[in-house]
Motif scaffolding. Structure first.
Motif, PDB file in Angstrom:
ATOM      1  N   ASN A   1       2.281  -2.942  19.816  1.00  7.95           N
ATOM      2  CA  ASN A   1       1.040  -3.699  19.695  1.00  7.95           C
ATOM      3  C   ASN A   1      -0.023  -2.996  18.841  1.00  7.95           C
ATOM      4  N   PHE A   2       0.394  -2.093  17.942  1.00  6.72           N
ATOM      5  CA  PHE A   2      -0.555  -1.459  17.033  1.00  6.72           C
ATOM      6  C   PHE A   2       0.173  -1.008  15.763  1.00  6.72           C
ATOM      7  N   ILE A   3      -0.636  -0.691  14.735  1.00  2.00           N
ATOM      8  CA  ILE A   3      -0.107  -0.036  13.538  1.00  2.00           C
ATOM      9  C   ILE A   3      -0.906   1.219  13.286  1.00  2.00           C
ATOM     10  N   ASN A   4      -0.255   2.223  12.729  1.00  2.00           N
ATOM     11  CA  ASN A   4      -0.911   3.471  12.366  1.00  2.00           C
ATOM     12  C   ASN A   4      -0.808   3.626  10.853  1.00  2.00           C
ATOM     13  N   LEU A   5      -1.944   3.666  10.173  1.00  2.00           N
ATOM     14  CA  LEU A   5      -1.970   3.827   8.725  1.00  2.00           C
ATOM     15  C   LEU A   5      -2.175   5.300   8.406  1.00  2.00           C
ATOM     16  N   LYS A   6      -1.269   5.875   7.605  1.00  2.00           N
ATOM     17  CA  LYS A   6      -1.330   7.309   7.291  1.00  2.00           C
ATOM     18  C   LYS A   6      -1.316   7.525   5.783  1.00  2.00           C
ATOM     19  N   LYS A   7      -2.215   8.377   5.293  1.00  2.00           N
ATOM     20  CA  LYS A   7      -2.196   8.786   3.888  1.00  2.00           C
ATOM     21  C   LYS A   7      -1.238   9.965   3.773  1.00  2.00           C
ATOM     22  N   VAL A   8      -0.072   9.730   3.164  1.00  2.00           N
ATOM     23  CA  VAL A   8       0.978  10.754   3.148  1.00  2.00           C
ATOM     24  C   VAL A   8       1.181  11.376   1.777  1.00  2.00           C
ATOM     25  N   LYS A   9       0.705  10.713   0.709  1.00  2.00           N
ATOM     26  CA  LYS A   9       0.845  11.281  -0.646  1.00  2.00           C
ATOM     27  C   LYS A   9      -0.144  10.608  -1.581  1.00  2.00           C
ATOM     28  N   ASP A  10      -0.231  11.127  -2.802  1.00  2.00           N
ATOM     29  CA  ASP A  10      -1.166  10.580  -3.778  1.00  2.00           C
ATOM     30  C   ASP A  10      -0.703   9.209  -4.279  1.00  2.00           C
ATOM     31  N   THR A  11      -1.653   8.465  -4.818  1.00  2.00           N
ATOM     32  CA  THR A  11      -1.357   7.150  -5.394  1.00  2.00           C
ATOM     33  C   THR A  11      -0.462   7.286  -6.619  1.00  2.00           C
ATOM     34  N   GLN A  12       0.505   6.373  -6.742  1.00  2.00           N
ATOM     35  CA  GLN A  12       1.329   6.321  -7.946  1.00  2.00           C
ATOM     36  C   GLN A  12       0.460   5.829  -9.100  1.00  2.00           C
ATOM     37  N   LYS A  13       0.630   6.448 -10.261  1.00  2.00           N
ATOM     38  CA  LYS A  13      -0.220   6.111 -11.403  1.00  2.00           C
ATOM     39  C   LYS A  13       0.344   4.970 -12.246  1.00  2.00           C
ATOM     40  N   GLU A  14       1.537   4.471 -11.918  1.00  2.00           N
ATOM     41  CA  GLU A  14       2.089   3.339 -12.650  1.00  2.00           C
ATOM     42  C   GLU A  14       1.253   2.080 -12.421  1.00  2.00           C
ATOM     43  N   VAL A  15       1.313   1.170 -13.388  1.00  2.00           N
ATOM     44  CA  VAL A  15       0.613  -0.114 -13.256  1.00  2.00           C
ATOM     45  C   VAL A  15       1.158  -0.870 -12.046  1.00  2.00           C
ATOM     46  N   LEU A  16       0.263  -1.408 -11.233  1.00  2.00           N
ATOM     47  CA  LEU A  16       0.679  -2.201 -10.072  1.00  2.00           C
ATOM     48  C   LEU A  16       0.822  -3.656 -10.510  1.00  2.00           C
ATOM     49  N   GLU A  17       2.042  -4.161 -10.480  1.00  2.00           N
ATOM     50  CA  GLU A  17       2.322  -5.551 -10.866  1.00  2.00           C
ATOM     51  C   GLU A  17       2.745  -6.295  -9.613  1.00  2.00           C
ATOM     52  N   ILE A  18       2.000  -7.330  -9.249  1.00  2.00           N
ATOM     53  CA  ILE A  18       2.333  -8.012  -8.002  1.00  2.00           C
ATOM     54  C   ILE A  18       1.892  -9.473  -8.038  1.00  2.00           C
ATOM     55  N   ASN A  19       2.743 -10.341  -7.507  1.00  2.00           N
ATOM     56  CA  ASN A  19       2.420 -11.752  -7.365  1.00  2.00           C
ATOM     57  C   ASN A  19       1.922 -11.985  -5.942  1.00  2.00           C
TER      58      ASN A  19
ATOM     59  N   TYR B   1       0.799  -1.227   0.000  1.00  2.00           N
ATOM     60  CA  TYR B   1       0.000   0.000   0.000  1.00  2.00           C
ATOM     61  C   TYR B   1       0.830   1.276   0.000  1.00  2.00           C
ATOM     62  N   GLN B   2       2.145   1.147   0.007  1.00  2.00           N
ATOM     63  CA  GLN B   2       2.979   2.319  -0.254  1.00  2.00           C
ATOM     64  C   GLN B   2       2.697   2.854  -1.650  1.00  2.00           C
ATOM     65  N   HIS B   3       2.324   1.959  -2.562  1.00  2.00           N
ATOM     66  CA  HIS B   3       1.973   2.352  -3.938  1.00  2.00           C
ATOM     67  C   HIS B   3       0.809   3.339  -3.937  1.00  2.00           C
ATOM     68  N   PHE B   4      -0.059   3.237  -2.916  1.00  2.00           N
ATOM     69  CA  PHE B   4      -1.239   4.099  -2.815  1.00  2.00           C
ATOM     70  C   PHE B   4      -1.011   5.280  -1.864  1.00  2.00           C
ATOM     71  N   GLY B   5       0.246   5.505  -1.498  1.00  2.00           N
ATOM     72  CA  GLY B   5       0.560   6.637  -0.629  1.00  2.00           C
ATOM     73  C   GLY B   5       0.264   6.403   0.833  1.00  2.00           C
ATOM     74  N   VAL B   6       0.151   5.123   1.239  1.00  2.00           N
ATOM     75  CA  VAL B   6      -0.163   4.790   2.630  1.00  2.00           C
ATOM     76  C   VAL B   6       1.111   4.353   3.354  1.00  2.00           C
ATOM     77  N   GLU B   7       1.405   5.048   4.432  1.00  2.00           N
ATOM     78  CA  GLU B   7       2.568   4.719   5.260  1.00  2.00           C
ATOM     79  C   GLU B   7       2.096   3.936   6.488  1.00  2.00           C
ATOM     80  N   THR B   8       2.836   2.879   6.839  1.00  2.00           N
ATOM     81  CA  THR B   8       2.509   2.074   8.021  1.00  2.00           C
ATOM     82  C   THR B   8       3.544   2.339   9.103  1.00  2.00           C
ATOM     83  N   VAL B   9       3.080   2.839  10.233  1.00  5.35           N
ATOM     84  CA  VAL B   9       3.964   3.093  11.375  1.00  5.35           C
ATOM     85  C   VAL B   9       3.658   2.038  12.432  1.00  5.35           C
ATOM     86  N   PHE B  10       4.673   1.245  12.792  1.00 10.71           N
ATOM     87  CA  PHE B  10       4.494   0.191  13.800  1.00 10.71           C
ATOM     88  C   PHE B  10       4.750   0.747  15.194  1.00 10.71           C
TER      89      PHE B  10
END
Length: 410
Positions: free
Chosen positions: A268-286, A256-265
């Protein structure tokens, strides 16, 4: 229950959510607890699947019906096979009776188990007569559902000579196999996994201990999707998570870094933050090691008007529904251009998202939950919305907390 979803105020999100324990970890530990009563479990999943598992393990009825709970079907097949003197008929919903079990049954029969089919060969319901198993070696294809392999591993330490499993060919969903082995190790059971061979040594009893279940990363995926679609500066704190997770779906933090989401550990918790816009490149993932998050990622890509090529998805064909075909059907209704194969999904950039489309869920909890974040882009209807209880009892309440209005429709 059908619901209409809307986001009325497109504001910056600041919320905290507590998520139930991992269904995957909980169901493994419930089997282990019944084999080794010295184990106490905390933060157990409140999912329907785990409720079905607990009921199945506590009932004395001859017929054990696990509904839609695929994990329970696979794990209980091996569990009852080694319960000496117990005879059960293991069955489930209509869909469950059309999900294959033959590969696991054949492996157990190779070990000496006594299992027969009540109706269609290769599918539940199955009759299991528990007996003592003394054979300690078995071979199984490595590219099958990891639940078959984990099912065998969970009973392995209770076999007289332990168990060695030879995995034939390419191995998929390795993180779920490693999750099972890690839980065995936590209980003091010795294991090894080298190349295509897994060994579990026998163990009669273990030390008394308490195991705390980490919260479910699959459930976290929907909040990753929400933050990806939310305004920059939005954040959601999720409990209870750890950085060194046993769950393969923890790869969400990187994806989800591709979507501008940063994960702060945190502790015993995670903080999800929207820090920038989504990258417009094609997302290729297995996603062969994390197929359960494919639906969430595909919907996020569609909402963000980016293309994606998702591969490694062959196990999705035999889930609660054929998830690849279901995704194609429902995303197409929304305006997507999408194609699927037996193991992949290919989504093109979309120019529009249609409004008030009714999304069928096919008795699949992940279809309902994956499409819910799309309410941040358009009003959307979710049919049979109560299906989410299979893995996430508080889902719709939590959606309201982050700003998605849910209105029941007739």
């Amino acid at each position: 229950m059908d619901v209409l979803l809307k986001v009325l105020n497109d504001k910056i999100i600041k919320e905290e959510i507590i998520i139930s324990g991992s269904k995957s970890e909980s169901n493994r530990l419930l089997i282990l607890q019944n084999l080794f009563p010295e184990v106490t479990i905390e933060n157990l999943s409140d999912s329907d699947d785990s409720v079905h598992m607990q009921h199945a393990l506590s009932t004395n009825n001859e017929t054990v019906d696990i509904g839609h709970a695929g994990t329970a079907m696979r794990f209980l097949t091996s569990y009852f096979a080694v319960k000496e003197g117990r005879e059960v008929v293991l069955t489930g919903s209509e869909r469950m009776q059309n999900r294959p079990i033959e590969i696991l049954v054949n492996a157990l029969k190779d070990l000496g188990a006594e299992i027969t089919y009540e109706d269609k060969i290769g599918y539940p319901p199955i009759r299991i007569k528990g007996r003592k198993i003394t054979t300690s070696r078995v071979a199984i294809n490595g590219n099958v559902s990891s639940q078959y392999i984990s099912s065998l591993l969970l009973i392995a330490a209770k076999l007289k000579s332990g168990l060695e499993i030879e995995l034939i060919g390419k191995i998929t969903s390795v993180p779920y196999i490693n999750m099972t082995l890690s839980l065995l190790n936590q209980l003091g059971i010795e294991t090894s996994f080298q190349e295509n061979s897994i060994k579990v040594l026998p163990k009669k009893s273990i030390e008394k201990q308490t195991v705390v279940v980490e919260s479910d990363w699959s459930s976290a995926s929907y909040f990753y999707s929400i933050i990806a679609l939310a305004k920059i500066g939005s954040e959601i704190k999720l409990s209870a998570y750890k950085k060194d997770s046993l769950q393969g779906d923890s790869c969400l933090a990187e994806i989800y870094q591709h979507f501008g989401v940063e994960t702060v550990f945190g502790d015993n918790f995670i903080n999800l933050k929207k820090v920038k816009d989504t990258q417009k490149e094609v997302l290729e993932i297995n996603l062969q090691n994390a197929p359960d998050i494919a639906q969430t990622i595909a919907v996020t890509c569609f909402a963000e008007s980016i293309a994606c090529n998702l591969t490694g998805l062959h196990t999705l064909k035999i889930k609660e529904t054929d998830r690849l075909e279901a995704l194609k059907e429902e995303l197409t209704k929304l305006g997507a251009t999408i194609s699927v194969t037996n193991e992949s999904l290919h989504l093109e950039v979309s120019s529009e998202i249609k409004e008030n489309v009714a999304i069928k869920t096919y008795n699949d909890h992940r279809m309902a939950m994956a499409f819910a974040p799309l309410a941040f882009r358009t009003s959307i209807k979710i049919l049979n919305a109560e299906v989410v209880s299979k893995s996430f009892q508080s889902f719709w309440k939590d959606m309201q907390q982050v700003g998605i209005q849910t209105q029941e429709i007739k």
